[in-house]
Design a protein around this motif. Structure first.
Motif, PDB file in Angstrom:
ATOM      1  N   MET A   1      80.719   8.132  41.862  1.00  0.00           N
ATOM      2  CA  MET A   1      79.571   7.451  41.307  1.00  0.00           C
ATOM      3  C   MET A   1      79.964   6.450  40.346  1.00  0.00           C
ATOM      4  O   MET A   1      80.429   7.326  39.361  1.00  0.00           O
ATOM      5  CB  MET A   1      78.467   8.485  41.078  1.00  0.00           C
ATOM      6  N   HIS A   2      79.839   5.427  40.266  1.00  0.00           N
ATOM      7  CA  HIS A   2      79.882   4.587  39.029  1.00  0.00           C
ATOM      8  C   HIS A   2      78.412   4.659  38.149  1.00  0.00           C
ATOM      9  O   HIS A   2      77.336   4.313  38.434  1.00  0.00           O
ATOM     10  CB  HIS A   2      79.952   3.042  39.270  1.00  0.00           C
ATOM     11  N   ARG A   3      78.857   5.433  37.012  1.00  0.00           N
ATOM     12  CA  ARG A   3      77.519   5.865  36.053  1.00  0.00           C
ATOM     13  C   ARG A   3      77.201   4.344  35.315  1.00  0.00           C
ATOM     14  O   ARG A   3      78.158   3.855  34.620  1.00  0.00           O
ATOM     15  CB  ARG A   3      78.112   6.877  35.268  1.00  0.00           C
ATOM     16  N   ILE A   4      75.970   4.384  34.984  1.00  0.00           N
ATOM     17  CA  ILE A   4      75.588   3.305  34.322  1.00  0.00           C
ATOM     18  C   ILE A   4      75.309   3.713  32.910  1.00  0.00           C
ATOM     19  O   ILE A   4      74.191   4.602  32.895  1.00  0.00           O
ATOM     20  CB  ILE A   4      74.429   2.645  34.916  1.00  0.00           C
ATOM     21  N   ALA A   5      75.630   3.120  31.829  1.00  0.00           N
ATOM     22  CA  ALA A   5      75.365   3.663  30.588  1.00  0.00           C
ATOM     23  C   ALA A   5      74.189   2.684  29.995  1.00  0.00           C
ATOM     24  O   ALA A   5      74.177   1.441  30.444  1.00  0.00           O
ATOM     25  CB  ALA A   5      76.392   3.292  29.542  1.00  0.00           C
ATOM     26  N   ALA A   6      73.424   3.292  29.173  1.00  0.00           N
ATOM     27  CA  ALA A   6      72.471   2.767  28.475  1.00  0.00           C
ATOM     28  C   ALA A   6      72.739   1.992  27.353  1.00  0.00           C
ATOM     29  O   ALA A   6      73.574   2.323  26.690  1.00  0.00           O
ATOM     30  CB  ALA A   6      71.159   3.736  27.897  1.00  0.00           C
ATOM     31  N   VAL A   7      72.311   0.513  27.430  1.00  0.00           N
ATOM     32  CA  VAL A   7      72.751  -0.142  26.247  1.00  0.00           C
ATOM     33  C   VAL A   7      71.847   0.179  25.096  1.00  0.00           C
ATOM     34  O   VAL A   7      70.619   0.552  25.224  1.00  0.00           O
ATOM     35  CB  VAL A   7      72.469  -1.673  26.643  1.00  0.00           C
ATOM     36  N   PRO A   8      72.272  -0.333  23.833  1.00  0.00           N
ATOM     37  CA  PRO A   8      71.445  -0.362  22.559  1.00  0.00           C
ATOM     38  C   PRO A   8      70.381  -1.184  22.761  1.00  0.00           C
ATOM     39  O   PRO A   8      70.271  -2.120  23.480  1.00  0.00           O
ATOM     40  CB  PRO A   8      72.190  -0.665  21.556  1.00  0.00           C
ATOM     41  N   THR A   9      69.328  -0.735  21.923  1.00  0.00           N
ATOM     42  CA  THR A   9      68.014  -1.558  22.225  1.00  0.00           C
ATOM     43  C   THR A   9      67.451  -2.333  20.849  1.00  0.00           C
ATOM     44  O   THR A   9      66.690  -2.783  20.617  1.00  0.00           O
ATOM     45  CB  THR A   9      66.901  -0.617  22.455  1.00  0.00           C
ATOM     46  N   SER A  10      68.368  -1.982  19.534  1.00  0.00           N
ATOM     47  CA  SER A  10      67.702  -2.292  18.378  1.00  0.00           C
ATOM     48  C   SER A  10      68.804  -2.984  17.638  1.00  0.00           C
ATOM     49  O   SER A  10      68.713  -2.822  16.167  1.00  0.00           O
ATOM     50  CB  SER A  10      66.914  -1.251  17.796  1.00  0.00           C
ATOM     51  N   ILE A  11      69.677  -3.639  17.939  1.00  0.00           N
ATOM     52  CA  ILE A  11      70.694  -4.337  17.273  1.00  0.00           C
ATOM     53  C   ILE A  11      69.864  -5.807  16.847  1.00  0.00           C
ATOM     54  O   ILE A  11      69.594  -6.263  17.623  1.00  0.00           O
ATOM     55  CB  ILE A  11      71.845  -4.596  17.927  1.00  0.00           C
ATOM     56  N   ALA A  12      69.798  -5.944  15.577  1.00  0.00           N
ATOM     57  CA  ALA A  12      69.195  -7.073  15.117  1.00  0.00           C
ATOM     58  C   ALA A  12      70.011  -8.332  14.522  1.00  0.00           C
ATOM     59  O   ALA A  12      71.167  -7.875  13.934  1.00  0.00           O
ATOM     60  CB  ALA A  12      68.141  -6.751  13.952  1.00  0.00           C
ATOM     61  N   ALA A  13      69.564  -9.528  14.962  1.00  0.00           N
ATOM     62  CA  ALA A  13      70.511 -10.437  14.434  1.00  0.00           C
ATOM     63  C   ALA A  13      69.565 -11.340  13.516  1.00  0.00           C
ATOM     64  O   ALA A  13      68.300 -11.784  13.889  1.00  0.00           O
ATOM     65  CB  ALA A  13      70.972 -11.437  15.487  1.00  0.00           C
ATOM     66  N   PHE A  14      70.381 -11.543  12.177  1.00  0.00           N
ATOM     67  CA  PHE A  14      69.450 -12.467  11.428  1.00  0.00           C
ATOM     68  C   PHE A  14      70.317 -13.568  11.180  1.00  0.00           C
ATOM     69  O   PHE A  14      71.313 -13.770  10.980  1.00  0.00           O
ATOM     70  CB  PHE A  14      69.490 -11.847   9.818  1.00  0.00           C
ATOM     71  N   VAL A  15      69.692 -14.638  11.063  1.00  0.00           N
ATOM     72  CA  VAL A  15      70.004 -16.375  10.764  1.00  0.00           C
ATOM     73  C   VAL A  15      69.514 -16.697   9.679  1.00  0.00           C
ATOM     74  O   VAL A  15      68.030 -16.744   9.580  1.00  0.00           O
ATOM     75  CB  VAL A  15      69.902 -16.958  12.074  1.00  0.00           C
ATOM     76  N   GLY A  16      70.275 -17.415   8.808  1.00  0.00           N
ATOM     77  CA  GLY A  16      69.591 -18.051   7.452  1.00  0.00           C
ATOM     78  C   GLY A  16      70.471 -17.975   6.368  1.00  0.00           C
ATOM     79  O   GLY A  16      71.774 -17.506   6.319  1.00  0.00           O
ATOM     80  N   TYR A  17      70.112 -18.401   5.396  1.00  0.00           N
ATOM     81  CA  TYR A  17      70.819 -18.414   4.154  1.00  0.00           C
ATOM     82  C   TYR A  17      71.093 -17.183   3.575  1.00  0.00           C
ATOM     83  O   TYR A  17      70.098 -16.438   3.296  1.00  0.00           O
ATOM     84  CB  TYR A  17      70.190 -19.571   3.031  1.00  0.00           C
ATOM     85  N   THR A  18      72.288 -17.080   2.528  1.00  0.00           N
ATOM     86  CA  THR A  18      72.513 -15.962   1.821  1.00  0.00           C
ATOM     87  C   THR A  18      73.272 -16.422   0.624  1.00  0.00           C
ATOM     88  O   THR A  18      74.027 -17.679   0.615  1.00  0.00           O
ATOM     89  CB  THR A  18      73.502 -14.673   2.509  1.00  0.00           C
TER      90      THR A  18
END
Length: 389
Positions: free
Chosen positions: A18-35
């Motif tokens: 059986m090919h087991r299906i892994a649960a992906v992450p759910t809360s990786i945040a991507a921030f776009v803007g000036y630093t």
């Protein structure tokens, strides 16, 4: 095979492939803007505020992103991508720089190089008071819909109780987007601890991450548990009547209660107004669907090397069924039994002869997200080696 020497009962363990299906992450945040410092137009992974300070210089008075990142980690976030965007002189850019160019992967399109992100935040739309935020939000929504991500939209700071709903309806009605009102206020170390009004997205992204960790992505990031840590005040105190005016219009309200403190008090997507009656009205329903879609998409990549036939369909039913059963046992669905909670269909009935000729494999999944009997429909397709019927 067991050696049989005398009459009796013999037991032999068999391994089921059986090919087991892994649960992906759910809360990786991507921030776009000036630093204040750092590499531009490139997604950099960080796992805490210390890494952010080392790579991007920490809190900067002209960087709404830096305060949003701080709030994200303070509220429970753990993994983030940072895309630093500047103008030609290295200073803070505008809508054009934030959007960037898809071909050269600049601006928010730098995220195309990331393996995965779940939440998108662009806090600088909070400071766009003349309508220029529309271009940024439109591009960000399109990116999230393409990447199965969720966009926490920051409304401009000049939005009021009277106009936040028409603004939101005009800016987007995406199932993959959400907005909150009013702004939050946090102590500003760059101003001797005086409160600073902030776009709420960073705080809420942290609440999402904390809720996912404690309860699962199927739990609404709202209510008494959804406390806004690090927030000392809200820009506007809303009462029940005012809350009731904008919540049915898909505006999630931030409230203050004596017993709970500052909390998120709404869980609707921008497609969640009562008038629309959309199946993805609520944040946890949409985010659960995105989580399942992404997990199954990644977990069934092996299919592309197989022929579309009953043997393959049986393997898929087994793998996907095991994944859905695990979610059911964790409390992700409504229903007292697996049959009430979800179904997985992958057989001859949903594979026409033309589909099999083209090498298309379809997996139909339904799950009861709101109450037993009401199924949210998903369809996962993979391309296999074209098989002759």
């Amino acid at each position: 095979m067991a050696q049989i020497h005398a009459p009796g009962v013999y037991i032999e363990e068999a391994t089921v492939a059986m090919h087991r299906i892994a649960a992906v992450p759910t809360s990786i945040a991507a921030f776009v803007g000036y630093t204040g410092q750092g590499i531009t137009d490139q997604a950099i992974a960080i796992q805490g505020m210390l890494e952010f300070e080392r790579e991007f210089g920490g809190l900067h008075a002209d960087s709404p992103l830096s305060y949003a990142v701080s709030q994200f980690f303070a509220n429970g976030g753990s993994h983030a991508w940072i895309v630093r965007v500047t103008d030609a002189n290295g200073g803070r850019g505008g809508a054009e720089q934030l959007v960037g160019n898809e071909q050269d992967k600049s601006g928010l399109y730098a995220l195309l190089a990331c393996d995965q992100f779940n939440l998108l935040l662009i806090p600088e739309t909070f400071d766009m008071l003349g309508g220029e935020e529309a271009r940024v939000i439109s591009a960000a929504v399109a990116l999230c819909e393409a990447k199965r991500a969720f966009y926490i939209v920051d409304a401009p700071a000049n939005r009021t109780l009277a106009d936040i709903s028409p603004w939101a309806h005009g800016i987007s009605q995406s199932r993959n987007a959400v907005t909150y009102f009013p702004p939050v206020r946090v102590p500003d170390p760059n101003a001797a601890g005086q409160p600073r009004s902030l776009a709420p997205s960073g705080t809420l992204a942290g609440v999402y991450a904390r809720t996912d960790s404690n309860h699962g992505v199927w739990k609404a990031p709202a209510g008494a548990d959804a406390q806004l840590l690090g927030v000392v005040d809200l820009a506007l105190a809303l009462n029940d009547m005012q809350n009731g005016q904008i919540n049915p219009q898909a505006i999630n309200v931030l409230r203050t209660f004596p017993a709970f403190g500052h909390v998120a008090w709404g869980a609707r997507t921008l497609k969640g107004s009562d008038a629309q009656a959309d199946e993805y009205k609520y944040i946890p329903v949409r985010r659960l669907a995105l989580f399942i879609e992404e997990s199954l998409y990644r977990g069934t990549q092996w299919v592309v090397f197989e022929h579309s036939n009953e043997a393959l369909w049986a393997q898929l039913r087994l793998s996907v069924g095991a994944f859905m059963l695990a979610l059911f046992r964790q409390g992700a669905f409504q229903g007292k039994t697996p049959e009430q909670a979800y179904f997985v269909k992958c057989d001859e009935q949903n594979h026409s002869g033309q589909d099999r000729e083209r090498g298309v494999v379809s997996i139909n999944i339904g799950f009861a997200a709101l109450k037993p009997g009401e199924f949210v429909m998903l369809n996962i397709q993979q391309m296999t080696i074209a098989a002759k019927v």
